[in-house]
Design a protein around this motif. Structure first.
Motif, PDB file in Angstrom:
ATOM      1  N   PHE A 185      29.827  32.369  52.835  1.00  0.00           N
ATOM      2  CA  PHE A 185      30.661  32.036  51.685  1.00  0.00           C
ATOM      3  C   PHE A 185      29.944  31.127  50.693  1.00  0.00           C
ATOM      4  CE2 PHE A 185      33.864  33.284  54.846  1.00  0.00           C
ATOM      5  CZ  PHE A 185      34.519  34.247  54.105  1.00  0.00           C
ATOM      6  N   THR A 240      37.721  36.659  42.837  1.00  0.00           N
ATOM      7  CA  THR A 240      37.290  36.037  44.091  1.00  0.00           C
ATOM      8  C   THR A 240      37.914  34.664  44.266  1.00  0.00           C
ATOM      9  OG1 THR A 240      35.185  37.231  44.072  1.00  0.00           O
ATOM     10  CG2 THR A 240      35.278  35.226  45.379  1.00  0.00           C
ATOM     11  N   GLY A 278      34.685  39.673  45.469  1.00  0.00           N
ATOM     12  CA  GLY A 278      33.666  38.952  46.235  1.00  0.00           C
ATOM     13  C   GLY A 278      32.300  39.598  46.204  1.00  0.00           C
ATOM     14  N   ILE A 312      36.593  37.629  52.594  1.00  0.00           N
ATOM     15  CA  ILE A 312      37.355  36.541  51.982  1.00  0.00           C
ATOM     16  C   ILE A 312      38.821  36.630  52.379  1.00  0.00           C
ATOM     17  CG2 ILE A 312      38.157  35.623  49.767  1.00  0.00           C
ATOM     18  CD1 ILE A 312      35.388  36.425  48.647  1.00  0.00           C
TER      19      ILE A 312
END
Length: 480
Positions: free
Chosen positions: A344, A439, A407, A197
């Motif tokens: 993602f 996140t 994440g 991320i």
């Protein structure tokens, strides 16, 4: 020796091995429906990622945040288009599987097998996506710069692991009276950093090659290694109630040998790889040879109980130190555009935000503990940037913010707690809430802290210019 990831049936390593029997079961009815389900899932993923990314881009937010939120929208928290068995969902909870059922009328056993196989394929594609992402990040990084900032990255990583772990464990035991082993586990969940991320956001902000970006990436890589070691320790505590020192020593030594050895050997092999590429006459020779090299290193990392992304990142770093760097980067970008969004969106789809509902009585205790964990999670990482003394030119706040997101790494800890029985429901919910919050808050926050730096730099340039304009008329009058 304990494999820290052996418990997770949905993990990358296990998914590769459980896929064939699942596919065989589905084939008894109609194995082509597995492919149909995968293709339909990819259509949903790509549409969601593009819509979410475009909305965030137009709001001046990182597109990766849009991809994560789009995943939440189509996942277990909302539309149930993209769901996974690891979350306790069966075929009846997947709208895509229900679409297949309406057209093929599968038996319940074949429907469950098709759902499981489709989910495994998407999970593997997501993990390949993050491998490609870290390979691309390695290509964009500078090995010499990473080595130069290595000591700084090591300080950031060590503080970013030790401080949240100590604060989280001590706070849970003293404030909330949580027993030692669950508190240690929750503290361990605070140590993680999601390199995928953060790296994606830095790349979008064109800050990946900056000194701050290189420190963040180096620290996140070390965090990944330290996170694996911490997870192995926690696995030993959960299973036997004691720490297995031999397992820890093995992981530390194997991580050091792998990172140093792969970089050293890779740099020696660079001339051979380049000569091989130049000798080949078929199309895509540079890309295929490079991917083979990246996947071999990723495979070796997995075999010695590290993570595949470490091997991919090392391969990218090695190949970045060649004359083919720019050409290879241009060829990898379309593959990254195809596979990285899957990762993602899947991270978002697996996230169950129902634990945030305060009207559910069982969530309230978890939300109170989550508030504490969130504060520790943010403060414990933000202060890491300020441990770099005597370097006023560094954006230390940006370094700390870049270490915040947990994440998929944090979700691994939460999933382990769910399957091992170490955590109570409230503490498990608290960890999930902490992972969700860190996140989603990190990408926009990272953009803000870098934007403030740009504004300060612009102001510093404008002020001397304005002073010069004011001085010129005075100088002219003196001359006259």
């Amino acid at each position: 020796m304990i494999d820290p990831f052996a418990w997770l049936n949905a993990s990358v390593c296990d998914s590769v091995f459980v896929m064939p029997p699942i596919l065989a079961a589905a084939e008894s009815e109609n194995s082509s429906l597995v492919l149909a389900g995968v293709l339909l899932s990819l259509v949903v993923i790509y549409l969601a990622s593009k819509i979410g990314g475009e909305i965030c881009a137009r709001l001046d937010l990182p597109p990766v945040l849009g991809e994560l939120l789009a995943g939440v929208a189509i996942g277990v928290s909302a539309l149930h288009l993209l769901v996974f068995p690891a979350g306790g969902t069966d075929a009846s909870g997947s709208l895509i599987t229900q679409m297949l059922q309406m057209s093929a009328h599968l038996s319940p056993q074949a429907l469950d097998a098709t759902f499981a196989a489709q989910s495994e394929v998407i999970s593997v594609l997501a993990e390949i996506g993050v491998v490609i992402l870290l390979f691309e990040i390695g290509l964009e990084s500078d090995l010499k710069e990473l080595l130069r900032v290595g000591p700084q990255a090591a300080i950031v990583a060590c503080v970013g692991v030790a401080l949240p772990f100590a604060l989280g464990t001590a706070g849970l035991m003293t404030i909330f009276q949580v027993p030692a082993i669950p508190a240690i586990f929750a503290g361990a969940a605070l140590t993680a950093t999601s390199i995928g991320i953060t790296a994606r956001v830095l790349s979008e902000l064109q800050r990946l090659s900056s000194k701050e970006g290189q420190i963040i990436i180096g620290a996140a890589v070390l965090d990944d290694v330290l996170g694996i070691i911490v997870l192995a320790v926690v696995a030993g505590l959960a299973k036997t109630g004691e720490v297995q020192v031999g397992n820890i020593v093995y992981l530390v030594v194997s991580a050091a040998v792998f990172l140093v050895g792969s970089l050293w050997l890779g740099l020696l092999l660079n001339p051979f790889l380049l000569s091989l590429v130049n000798e080949l006459k078929t199309r895509g020779q540079l890309l295929i040879v490079s991917l083979i090299f990246a996947f071999v290193l990723s495979y070796v990392a997995v075999v010695i109980q590290l993570e595949a992304i470490l091997g991919a990142f090392a391969a990218g770093l090695i190949l970045a130190d060649t004359e083919k760097r720019k050409e290879l980067k241009e060829q990898v970008e379309p593959i990254a555009d195809m596979l990285v969004p899957i990762f993602f969106v899947v991270v978002g789809a697996r996230t169950d935000v129902s634990v945030l509902n305060p009207f559910v009585a069982s969530n309230r205790e978890g939300l109170i503990m989550a508030a504490f964990l969130i504060v520790v999670a943010i403060v414990g990482k933000v202060v890491t940037g300020f441990t770099l003394w005597g370097q006023p030119e560094l954006n230390k706040l940006a370094i700390g913010v870049g270490m915040i997101p947990r994440g998929e790494v944090g979700l691994v800890f939460a999933a382990f707690g769910a399957t091992s029985g170490v955590l109570s429901e409230s503490l498990q919910a608290a960890i999930v809430v902490m992972v969700i919050f860190t996140t989603f808050i990190a990408p926009p926050l990272l953009r803000v802290v870098f934007s403030r730096e740009e504004s300060a730099e612009a102001l510093a340039v404008e002020v001397p210019a304005a002073e010069g304009l004011l001085e010129d008329p005075v100088g002219d009058r003196h001359q006259s």
